[in-house]
Motif scaffolding. Sequence first.
Motif, PDB file in Angstrom:
ATOM      1  N   GLU A   1      14.344  11.841   4.141  1.00  0.00           N
ATOM      2  CA  GLU A   1      13.168  12.316   4.876  1.00  0.00           C
ATOM      3  C   GLU A   1      13.117  11.720   6.273  1.00  0.00           C
ATOM      4  OE1 GLU A   1       9.396  12.659   3.093  1.00  0.00           O
ATOM      5  OE2 GLU A   1      10.159  12.756   1.032  1.00  0.00           O
ATOM      6  N   LEU A   2      13.420  10.423   6.409  1.00  0.00           N
ATOM      7  CA  LEU A   2      13.415   9.817   7.744  1.00  0.00           C
ATOM      8  C   LEU A   2      14.523  10.404   8.610  1.00  0.00           C
ATOM      9  CD1 LEU A   2      12.279   7.700   9.716  1.00  0.00           C
ATOM     10  CD2 LEU A   2      13.999   6.110   8.821  1.00  0.00           C
ATOM     11  N   MET A   3      15.729  10.513   8.064  1.00  0.00           N
ATOM     12  CA  MET A   3      16.844  11.054   8.847  1.00  0.00           C
ATOM     13  C   MET A   3      16.584  12.505   9.234  1.00  0.00           C
ATOM     14  SD  MET A   3      18.990   8.601   9.310  1.00  0.00           S
ATOM     15  CE  MET A   3      17.514   7.589   9.417  1.00  0.00           C
ATOM     16  N   GLY A   4      16.010  13.273   8.322  1.00  0.00           N
ATOM     17  CA  GLY A   4      15.682  14.664   8.636  1.00  0.00           C
ATOM     18  C   GLY A   4      14.676  14.766   9.761  1.00  0.00           C
ATOM     19  N   SER A   5      13.704  13.848   9.775  1.00  0.00           N
ATOM     20  CA  SER A   5      12.691  13.855  10.831  1.00  0.00           C
ATOM     21  C   SER A   5      13.303  13.457  12.174  1.00  0.00           C
ATOM     22  CB  SER A   5      11.543  12.906  10.468  1.00  0.00           C
ATOM     23  OG  SER A   5      10.914  13.304   9.260  1.00  0.00           O
TER      24      SER A   5
ATOM     25  N   TYR B   1       7.221  -4.371   6.416  1.00  0.00           N
ATOM     26  CA  TYR B   1       8.230  -3.315   6.337  1.00  0.00           C
ATOM     27  C   TYR B   1       7.690  -2.094   5.606  1.00  0.00           C
ATOM     28  CZ  TYR B   1       9.545  -4.551   1.454  1.00  0.00           C
ATOM     29  OH  TYR B   1       9.557  -4.785   0.097  1.00  0.00           O
ATOM     30  N   VAL B   2       8.350  -0.976   5.878  1.00  0.00           N
ATOM     31  CA  VAL B   2       7.975   0.309   5.297  1.00  0.00           C
ATOM     32  C   VAL B   2       9.177   0.855   4.525  1.00  0.00           C
ATOM     33  CG1 VAL B   2       7.073   2.617   5.746  1.00  0.00           C
ATOM     34  CG2 VAL B   2       6.488   0.735   7.281  1.00  0.00           C
ATOM     35  N   VAL B   3       8.939   1.344   3.312  1.00  0.00           N
ATOM     36  CA  VAL B   3       9.976   1.942   2.480  1.00  0.00           C
ATOM     37  C   VAL B   3       9.748   3.444   2.404  1.00  0.00           C
ATOM     38  CG1 VAL B   3      11.135   1.894   0.242  1.00  0.00           C
ATOM     39  CG2 VAL B   3       9.957  -0.145   1.079  1.00  0.00           C
ATOM     40  N   MET B   4      10.835   4.215   2.513  1.00  0.00           N
ATOM     41  CA  MET B   4      10.729   5.668   2.420  1.00  0.00           C
ATOM     42  C   MET B   4      12.062   6.238   1.970  1.00  0.00           C
ATOM     43  SD  MET B   4      10.643   5.853   6.491  1.00  0.00           S
ATOM     44  CE  MET B   4      10.502   4.063   6.472  1.00  0.00           C
TER      45      MET B   4
ATOM     46  N   ARG C   1       0.838  -1.196   0.000  1.00  0.00           N
ATOM     47  CA  ARG C   1       0.000   0.000   0.000  1.00  0.00           C
ATOM     48  C   ARG C   1       0.872   1.244   0.000  1.00  0.00           C
ATOM     49  NH1 ARG C   1      -4.609   2.010   4.291  1.00  0.00           N
ATOM     50  NH2 ARG C   1      -5.401   3.716   3.009  1.00  0.00           N
ATOM     51  N   GLU C   2       0.585   2.153  -0.922  1.00  0.00           N
ATOM     52  CA  GLU C   2       1.331   3.399  -1.041  1.00  0.00           C
ATOM     53  C   GLU C   2       0.594   4.507  -0.305  1.00  0.00           C
ATOM     54  OE1 GLU C   2       1.934   4.213  -5.159  1.00  0.00           O
ATOM     55  OE2 GLU C   2       3.003   2.328  -5.539  1.00  0.00           O
ATOM     56  N   LEU C   3       1.351   5.237   0.504  1.00  0.00           N
ATOM     57  CA  LEU C   3       0.805   6.396   1.229  1.00  0.00           C
ATOM     58  C   LEU C   3       1.761   7.572   1.063  1.00  0.00           C
ATOM     59  CD1 LEU C   3      -0.436   4.843   4.609  1.00  0.00           C
ATOM     60  CD2 LEU C   3      -1.865   5.862   2.837  1.00  0.00           C
ATOM     61  N   GLY C   4       1.738   8.186  -0.099  1.00  0.00           N
ATOM     62  CA  GLY C   4       2.598   9.345  -0.332  1.00  0.00           C
ATOM     63  C   GLY C   4       4.065   8.992  -0.188  1.00  0.00           C
ATOM     64  N   PRO C   5       4.750   9.545   0.835  1.00  0.00           N
ATOM     65  CA  PRO C   5       6.198   9.327   0.968  1.00  0.00           C
ATOM     66  C   PRO C   5       6.585   7.960   1.491  1.00  0.00           C
ATOM     67  CG  PRO C   5       5.397  10.664   2.788  1.00  0.00           C
ATOM     68  CD  PRO C   5       4.231  10.489   1.847  1.00  0.00           C
TER      69      PRO C   5
ATOM     70  N   GLU D   1      -0.849  14.854   6.072  1.00  0.00           N
ATOM     71  CA  GLU D   1      -1.313  13.786   5.204  1.00  0.00           C
ATOM     72  C   GLU D   1      -0.923  12.451   5.830  1.00  0.00           C
ATOM     73  OE1 GLU D   1       1.577  12.883   1.777  1.00  0.00           O
ATOM     74  OE2 GLU D   1       1.623  15.066   1.947  1.00  0.00           O
ATOM     75  N   PRO D   2      -1.683  11.366   5.568  1.00  0.00           N
ATOM     76  CA  PRO D   2      -1.442  10.102   6.267  1.00  0.00           C
ATOM     77  C   PRO D   2      -0.009   9.588   6.145  1.00  0.00           C
ATOM     78  CG  PRO D   2      -3.539  10.028   5.140  1.00  0.00           C
ATOM     79  CD  PRO D   2      -2.893  11.305   4.717  1.00  0.00           C
ATOM     80  N   GLY D   3       0.573   9.639   4.924  1.00  0.00           N
ATOM     81  CA  GLY D   3       1.928   9.145   4.740  1.00  0.00           C
ATOM     82  C   GLY D   3       2.950   9.936   5.527  1.00  0.00           C
ATOM     83  N   LYS D   4       2.806  11.245   5.528  1.00  0.00           N
ATOM     84  CA  LYS D   4       3.736  12.096   6.276  1.00  0.00           C
ATOM     85  C   LYS D   4       3.585  11.869   7.775  1.00  0.00           C
ATOM     86  CE  LYS D   4       6.013  14.979   4.740  1.00  0.00           C
ATOM     87  NZ  LYS D   4       7.428  14.978   4.290  1.00  0.00           N
ATOM     88  N   ALA D   5       2.357  11.714   8.233  1.00  0.00           N
ATOM     89  CA  ALA D   5       2.132  11.453   9.658  1.00  0.00           C
ATOM     90  C   ALA D   5       2.754  10.130  10.067  1.00  0.00           C
ATOM     91  CB  ALA D   5       0.630  11.455   9.956  1.00  0.00           C
ATOM     92  N   LEU D   6       2.652   9.105   9.200  1.00  0.00           N
ATOM     93  CA  LEU D   6       3.251   7.818   9.510  1.00  0.00           C
ATOM     94  C   LEU D   6       4.772   7.924   9.548  1.00  0.00           C
ATOM     95  CD1 LEU D   6       3.105   4.792  10.003  1.00  0.00           C
ATOM     96  CD2 LEU D   6       2.910   4.443   7.529  1.00  0.00           C
ATOM     97  N   LEU D   7       5.345   8.660   8.603  1.00  0.00           N
ATOM     98  CA  LEU D   7       6.797   8.837   8.598  1.00  0.00           C
ATOM     99  C   LEU D   7       7.265   9.506   9.888  1.00  0.00           C
ATOM    100  CD1 LEU D   7       8.933   9.911   5.562  1.00  0.00           C
ATOM    101  CD2 LEU D   7       9.364  10.932   7.781  1.00  0.00           C
ATOM    102  N   HIS D   8       6.557  10.537  10.332  1.00  0.00           N
ATOM    103  CA  HIS D   8       6.927  11.223  11.573  1.00  0.00           C
ATOM    104  C   HIS D   8       6.759  10.300  12.778  1.00  0.00           C
ATOM    105  CE1 HIS D   8       6.202  15.473   9.711  1.00  0.00           C
ATOM    106  NE2 HIS D   8       7.264  14.863   9.232  1.00  0.00           N
TER     107      HIS D   8
END
Length: 325
Positions: free
Chosen positions: A126-130, A119-122, A46-50, A181-188
């Motif tokens: 973006e992950l390191m910046g967060s 697993y989650v791909v990103m 499933r794709e969620l933006g980033p 957005e859902p993908g960004k919230a999940l990444l954070h």
Amino acid sequence: MGKDIHAGFESIATDDSSVHAQAQAWLQVEYSQIDAGQFSGSIARRELGPVTTFLEYQNKSVHKRAQVPSNRCTISMIDHGHDAARFMRHTMEDDNQIYLMHANTDCDLVIPGGVSTCYVVMEESELMGSIRALGAEGWDTDVTGLQVFKSGKSRQLLEQLTGIALHQTQLTDSAQNQGAEPGKALLHQLALIVHNASLAGADGAPGQQLRQRRLEVVRRTRDYILSCLDQHVSPSVVDICNNVGVGARVLQYSFNDYLQITPVAYLRILRLNKVRQQLMAPAHKELTVTDIATRFGFLHLSNFARDYASLFGERPSATLQRAMR
């Protein structure tokens, strides 16, 4: 093989481990089935933006070899710890472990049958910046390879990611109420979990250096065997020891530790997997099982057919006939 496809979501029922590799187009990955019996599995994406979530299941053990692309990273978990599961030099016995694999990592995994992987791909930047935005110490320089963390929130995260991958649940209400957005919230959310987790499996831990050496022996052996099979040559144990630069005892210990099988059994498994790959995608209609089997050193065809059926749960002729339809 069945499919359920919607916008940004795909779920596939699989009858061969190679289908799992094909469903992960973002990654260079090879699967080898190492357990005997007919393969059955599934993979959901499933794709969620980033971010993109994957959920894999297979009923037979597989050995996975992958190369993570530049500026991509993954966060992975398994549904339950297993003493035969391996992620690089780490055993995957602890239910509370989270695995962060950084860009350009050349990785090996052994996933036992009956174990699910999520697993989650990103984008790594973006992950390191967060994570750095949270003020975490030790993240001010680039990190490479695989990091293993322990977190009390891992089970809750796994349940959430599984629901997302299966298109059954969304993000938590608190994440959605933040307005992201859902993908960004999940990444954070993932960045915060890693920030709060404790690092496990440090390089100096007892047994880690030995496991790393044994993993390298298995890797070099696999690479050498595959290079030989690409030239339709089946190497002997003597050939392997000469090329890898280790004795037979070290070779045996390395495979027993990492894959719980002997080098000879692994060589046969790779040869059978290579035959299956070509039977499933025949180059022309005149191709026969005998043609393909002899390419990979199987000269006693009755023994070959028996070993093939034992590993894959069907006769080689059945695989070829299905591919010819």
